[in-house]
Every structure is written in structure tokens, then in C-alpha cells.
Write an enzyme that holds these catalytic residues in place. Structure first.
Site, PDB file in Angstrom:
ATOM      1  N   ARG A   1      -0.880 -10.099  12.177  1.00  0.00           N
ATOM      2  CA  ARG A   1      -1.492  -8.970  11.453  1.00  0.00           C
ATOM      3  C   ARG A   1      -2.331  -9.485  10.284  1.00  0.00           C
ATOM      4  NH1 ARG A   1       3.990  -6.017  10.531  1.00  0.00           N
ATOM      5  NH2 ARG A   1       2.915  -4.725   9.007  1.00  0.00           N
TER       6      ARG A   1
ATOM      7  N   LYS B   1       0.841  -1.215   0.000  1.00  0.00           N
ATOM      8  CA  LYS B   1       0.000   0.000   0.000  1.00  0.00           C
ATOM      9  C   LYS B   1       0.874   1.263   0.000  1.00  0.00           C
ATOM     10  CE  LYS B   1      -2.131  -1.338   3.810  1.00  0.00           C
ATOM     11  NZ  LYS B   1      -1.496  -2.661   4.056  1.00  0.00           N
TER      12      LYS B   1
ATOM     13  N   ARG C   1      10.988  -2.135  11.260  1.00  0.00           N
ATOM     14  CA  ARG C   1       9.867  -1.735  12.114  1.00  0.00           C
ATOM     15  C   ARG C   1       9.714  -2.749  13.238  1.00  0.00           C
ATOM     16  NH1 ARG C   1       4.839  -0.380   8.121  1.00  0.00           N
ATOM     17  NH2 ARG C   1       3.773  -1.677   9.660  1.00  0.00           N
TER      18      ARG C   1
ATOM     19  N   ARG D   1      11.572  -6.115   4.838  1.00  0.00           N
ATOM     20  CA  ARG D   1      11.488  -4.641   4.727  1.00  0.00           C
ATOM     21  C   ARG D   1      12.527  -3.979   5.639  1.00  0.00           C
ATOM     22  NH1 ARG D   1       5.792  -2.075   5.371  1.00  0.00           N
ATOM     23  NH2 ARG D   1       5.752  -3.554   7.088  1.00  0.00           N
TER      24      ARG D   1
ATOM     25  N   ARG E   1     -10.153   0.170   8.306  1.00  0.00           N
ATOM     26  CA  ARG E   1      -9.738  -1.212   8.556  1.00  0.00           C
ATOM     27  C   ARG E   1     -10.833  -2.026   9.223  1.00  0.00           C
ATOM     28  NH1 ARG E   1      -3.853  -0.207   8.774  1.00  0.00           N
ATOM     29  NH2 ARG E   1      -2.830  -2.210   8.937  1.00  0.00           N
TER      30      ARG E   1
HETATM   31  P1  AP5 Z   1       4.801  -1.648   1.853  1.00  0.00           P
HETATM   32  O1  AP5 Z   1       4.507  -0.797   0.669  1.00  0.00           O
HETATM   33  O2  AP5 Z   1       5.490  -1.023   3.002  1.00  0.00           O
HETATM   34  O3  AP5 Z   1       3.478  -2.448   2.278  1.00  0.00           O
HETATM   35  P2  AP5 Z   1       2.189  -1.978   3.107  1.00  0.00           P
HETATM   36  O4  AP5 Z   1       1.000  -2.612   2.455  1.00  0.00           O
HETATM   37  O5  AP5 Z   1       2.195  -0.499   3.265  1.00  0.00           O
HETATM   38  O6  AP5 Z   1       2.486  -2.752   4.449  1.00  0.00           O
HETATM   39  P3  AP5 Z   1       2.357  -2.290   5.981  1.00  0.00           P
HETATM   40  O7  AP5 Z   1       3.121  -3.290   6.768  1.00  0.00           O
HETATM   41  O8  AP5 Z   1       2.699  -0.836   6.124  1.00  0.00           O
HETATM   42  O9  AP5 Z   1       0.817  -2.485   6.165  1.00  0.00           O
HETATM   43  P4  AP5 Z   1       0.068  -2.614   7.494  1.00  0.00           P
HETATM   44  O10 AP5 Z   1      -1.311  -2.415   7.039  1.00  0.00           O
HETATM   45  O11 AP5 Z   1       0.327  -3.855   8.257  1.00  0.00           O
HETATM   46  O12 AP5 Z   1       0.762  -1.508   8.425  1.00  0.00           O
HETATM   47  P5  AP5 Z   1       0.356  -0.030   8.792  1.00  0.00           P
HETATM   48  O13 AP5 Z   1       1.595   0.750   8.914  1.00  0.00           O
HETATM   49  O14 AP5 Z   1      -0.733   0.460   7.926  1.00  0.00           O
HETATM   50  O15 AP5 Z   1       5.683  -2.886   1.321  1.00  0.00           O
HETATM   51  C1  AP5 Z   1       6.174  -3.867   2.201  1.00  0.00           C
HETATM   52  C2  AP5 Z   1       7.556  -4.322   1.738  1.00  0.00           C
HETATM   53  O16 AP5 Z   1       7.427  -4.985   0.492  1.00  0.00           O
HETATM   54  C3  AP5 Z   1       8.559  -3.176   1.502  1.00  0.00           C
HETATM   55  O17 AP5 Z   1       9.851  -3.630   1.844  1.00  0.00           O
HETATM   56  C4  AP5 Z   1       8.467  -2.918  -0.007  1.00  0.00           C
HETATM   57  O18 AP5 Z   1       9.701  -2.438  -0.513  1.00  0.00           O
HETATM   58  C5  AP5 Z   1       8.144  -4.309  -0.539  1.00  0.00           C
HETATM   59  N1  AP5 Z   1       7.241  -4.305  -1.683  1.00  0.00           N
HETATM   60  C6  AP5 Z   1       6.152  -3.508  -1.882  1.00  0.00           C
HETATM   61  N2  AP5 Z   1       5.534  -3.816  -3.018  1.00  0.00           N
HETATM   62  C7  AP5 Z   1       6.227  -4.837  -3.562  1.00  0.00           C
HETATM   63  C8  AP5 Z   1       6.068  -5.614  -4.758  1.00  0.00           C
HETATM   64  N3  AP5 Z   1       5.030  -5.405  -5.602  1.00  0.00           N
HETATM   65  N4  AP5 Z   1       6.961  -6.609  -5.000  1.00  0.00           N
HETATM   66  C9  AP5 Z   1       7.986  -6.853  -4.131  1.00  0.00           C
HETATM   67  N5  AP5 Z   1       8.210  -6.153  -2.994  1.00  0.00           N
HETATM   68  C10 AP5 Z   1       7.325  -5.165  -2.719  1.00  0.00           C
HETATM   69  O19 AP5 Z   1      -0.263  -0.261  10.271  1.00  0.00           O
HETATM   70  C11 AP5 Z   1       0.560  -0.694  11.322  1.00  0.00           C
HETATM   71  C12 AP5 Z   1      -0.284  -0.916  12.564  1.00  0.00           C
HETATM   72  O20 AP5 Z   1      -0.907   0.336  12.965  1.00  0.00           O
HETATM   73  C13 AP5 Z   1      -1.458  -1.895  12.432  1.00  0.00           C
HETATM   74  O21 AP5 Z   1      -1.037  -3.242  12.617  1.00  0.00           O
HETATM   75  C14 AP5 Z   1      -2.384  -1.405  13.557  1.00  0.00           C
HETATM   76  O22 AP5 Z   1      -1.901  -1.822  14.813  1.00  0.00           O
HETATM   77  C15 AP5 Z   1      -2.223   0.111  13.488  1.00  0.00           C
HETATM   78  N6  AP5 Z   1      -3.195   0.738  12.584  1.00  0.00           N
HETATM   79  C16 AP5 Z   1      -2.921   1.395  11.417  1.00  0.00           C
HETATM   80  N7  AP5 Z   1      -4.055   1.832  10.842  1.00  0.00           N
HETATM   81  C17 AP5 Z   1      -5.070   1.433  11.640  1.00  0.00           C
HETATM   82  C18 AP5 Z   1      -6.494   1.557  11.546  1.00  0.00           C
HETATM   83  N8  AP5 Z   1      -7.080   2.181  10.502  1.00  0.00           N
HETATM   84  N9  AP5 Z   1      -7.240   1.014  12.539  1.00  0.00           N
HETATM   85  C19 AP5 Z   1      -6.666   0.398  13.603  1.00  0.00           C
HETATM   86  N10 AP5 Z   1      -5.324   0.232  13.752  1.00  0.00           N
HETATM   87  C20 AP5 Z   1      -4.539   0.754  12.766  1.00  0.00           C
HETATM   88 MG    MG Z   2       2.380   0.781   4.933  1.00  0.00          MG
END
Ligand code: AP5
Ligand code: MG
Length: 208
Positions: A163, A13, A152, A121, A87
Site C-alpha cells: 500500500r 487520516k 483489518r 491497529r 488518491r
Molecule cells: P489511522 O488513523 O487508522 O490511519 P489512516 O491514515 O486512516 O490509515 P488507513 O490504513 O485507513 O489508510 P489507507 O489509506 O491505507 O486505507 P483506507 O481505508 O483509506 O491510524 C492507523 C493506526 O495508527 C491506528 O491504530 C491509530 O490508532 C494509530 N495512530 C494514528 N495516529 C497516530 C499517531 N499520531 N501516533 C501513533 N499512533 C497513531 O483504504 C483502504 C483501501 O481501500 C485502499 O488500499 C484501496 O484499496 C481502497 N481505496 C480507498 N480509497 C480509495 C480511492 N480513493 N481510490 C482507490 N482505492 C481506494
Molecule cells: Mg483510514
């Protein structure tokens, strides 16, 4: 134009948002990034959130809805690309009352693929750049600012799998929710990041 990027942890994302936001000319709003910034600042919200994030659990809906509503109110006319929000169905319903959503892009990827991406990552604590060891050729410093890269706190296999389960239980129902609203586009996110960005832009072309 307001867009939601929906998809499991590690689906890409943040990467897609980084690759297409300038082309679309809209603001990128990642609730995960906002929470990590609160943790870094040591705020009360950050302290509450850290414990939940490190366990792979969701932060309560009312905290998230309050945080996002305030930002939407300040964003003016500019469109927003929501990343990691909503979410839960409660968050989606709250969002529906304050913003019109033009498209929801589902980045569909398998559990093993996203777990592997999360475990490899690396992030730059200096400028926030995101890397993956698969493309770093053994280097562990940021290409942009030369800072040593880190991981992270929630990027380990056990938390990544937790997750994914939390996603399946709480967030997967939004696929149906937005399919019924006729705004869902499915993108195969198992492909390379270049192909994914291209396919997302193609899918959004008709909406622009
Ligand atoms: P990346 O682009 O970083 O992936 P992402 O989908 O953004 O993954 P996240 O881990 O950030 O998602 P998440 O939803 O778990 O975490 P968030 O920070 O939102 O890519 C990942 C890796 O893959 C990178 O190394 C990249 O280089 C590589 N990559 C990307 N695309 C690729 C491809 N096509 N091919 C190969 N490699 C690729 O949330 C974290 C925490 O915050 C949650 O667990 C929760 O506790 C809390 N939180 C956040 N939002 C909410 C909400 N709305 N409600 C409640 N709790 C929340
Ligand atoms: Mg992210």
C-alpha cells in the site's frame, strides 16, 4: 469548508478526522470506510473491491468517482473532510469539477512508522472504534461496547508495504498538484495523535 486529508496508509487520516470533525462541524467522508461497508453488506461493488483492497491495490477511478459524486450531491451545504480521496490525479481532477477545495492537509509520515501503526491497529467489529495495541495495555476488547477486537484484512506487513508503494506511485503526485494550487499544508504526522490534531487545527484556523 471542504478539506482533503492526504497521506500514506496508516499516517493517521481517520484518527485526525475523528479528533477534529466536531470542532470543524463538517462531515467525514472516508472512501476506505465506504468500501468496507459495501464489503460487509456483500454488494457487487463490495465483492469487486475486496479482492483489490486485500492485495493493497487501488479500486478503479470510475468506481470511486461515481461513489463519491453521489455522496457529494446528497451532502447539501455541509462541508466535507475527504479521507483517502482523491488518491490519483484523475480523482483529483474529477473532484475539482464538483467541489471547491479550501485546504489539503498532508499528513507526512515515514514508511516504517506507518507500517508499525498499521500492524498494531485493532478495530471493533461492533461499533467501528479504532485502537492501537501500543495503547491497549494487553486488552483485546472494545472499551465502548465490550466486543472482541479484530484486525483489518489488509493490515499485515506485506500488504502495508505494498500500500505504501501504491501511495508513492499514484497518490504522492497529488502533493505537487495541490502545492501548485496553493492549498497544501504539511503536517509532521510522526508525532503523537494529540500533537497532530492540534497542528492540523492550527493550520486550518486561517481558512475557517
Ligand atoms: P489511522 O488513523 O487508522 O490511519 P489512516 O491514515 O486512516 O490509515 P488507513 O490504513 O485507513 O489508510 P489507507 O489509506 O491505507 O486505507 P483506507 O481505508 O483509506 O491510524 C492507523 C493506526 O495508527 C491506528 O491504530 C491509530 O490508532 C494509530 N495512530 C494514528 N495516529 C497516530 C499517531 N499520531 N501516533 C501513533 N499512533 C497513531 O483504504 C483502504 C483501501 O481501500 C485502499 O488500499 C484501496 O484499496 C481502497 N481505496 C480507498 N480509497 C480509495 C480511492 N480513493 N481510490 C482507490 N482505492 C481506494
Ligand atoms: Mg483510514
Amino acid at each position: 469548508m471542504n478539506i482533503i486529508l492526504l497521506g500514506p496508509p496508516g499516517a493517521g487520516k481517520g484518527t485526525v478526522a475523528g479528533n477534529i470533525k466536531s470542532e470543524l462541524g463538517i462531515m467525514h467522508l472516508s472512501t476506505g470506510d465506504l468500501l468496507r461497508s459495501e464489503i460487509k453488506k456483500g454488494t457487487e461493488l463490495g465483492k469487486q473491491a475486496k479482492e483489490l483492497i486485500d492485495q493493497g491495490k487501488l479500486v478503479p477511478d470510475e468506481v470511486i468517482i461515481g461513489m463519491v459524486s453521489a455522496l457529494i450531491a446528497q451532502s447539501g451545504e455541509q462541508g466535507i473532510m475527504f479521507d483517502g480521496f482523491p488518491r490519483t490525479v484523475a480523482q483529483a481532477e474529477a473532484l475539482g469539477k464538483i467541489a471547491e477545495i479550501d485546504a489539503v492537509v498532508l499528513l507526512d509520515a515515514d514508511e516504517d512508522v506507518v507500517t508499525e501503526r498499521i500492524c498494531s491497529r485493532r478495530i471493533c467489529p461492533g461499533c467501528g472504534a479504532v485502537y492501537n495495541t501500543a495503547l491497549l495495555n494487553g486488552s483485546n476488547v472494545c472499551e465502548a461496547c465490550n466486543t472482541e477486537l479484530t484486525s483489518r484484512a489488509d493490515d499485515n506487513e506485506a500488504t502495508a508495504r505494498e500500500r505504501f508503494q501504491v501511495y508513492m506511485q499514484n497518490t504522492q503526485p497529488l502533493v505537487d498538484f495541490y502545492e501548485k494550487a496553493d492549498v497544501l499544508c504539511r503536517i509532521d504526522a510522526n508525532r503523537t495523535s494529540g500533537e497532530v490534531a492540534e497542528n492540523v487545527l492550527k493550520a486550518l484556523k486561517d481558512i475557517k
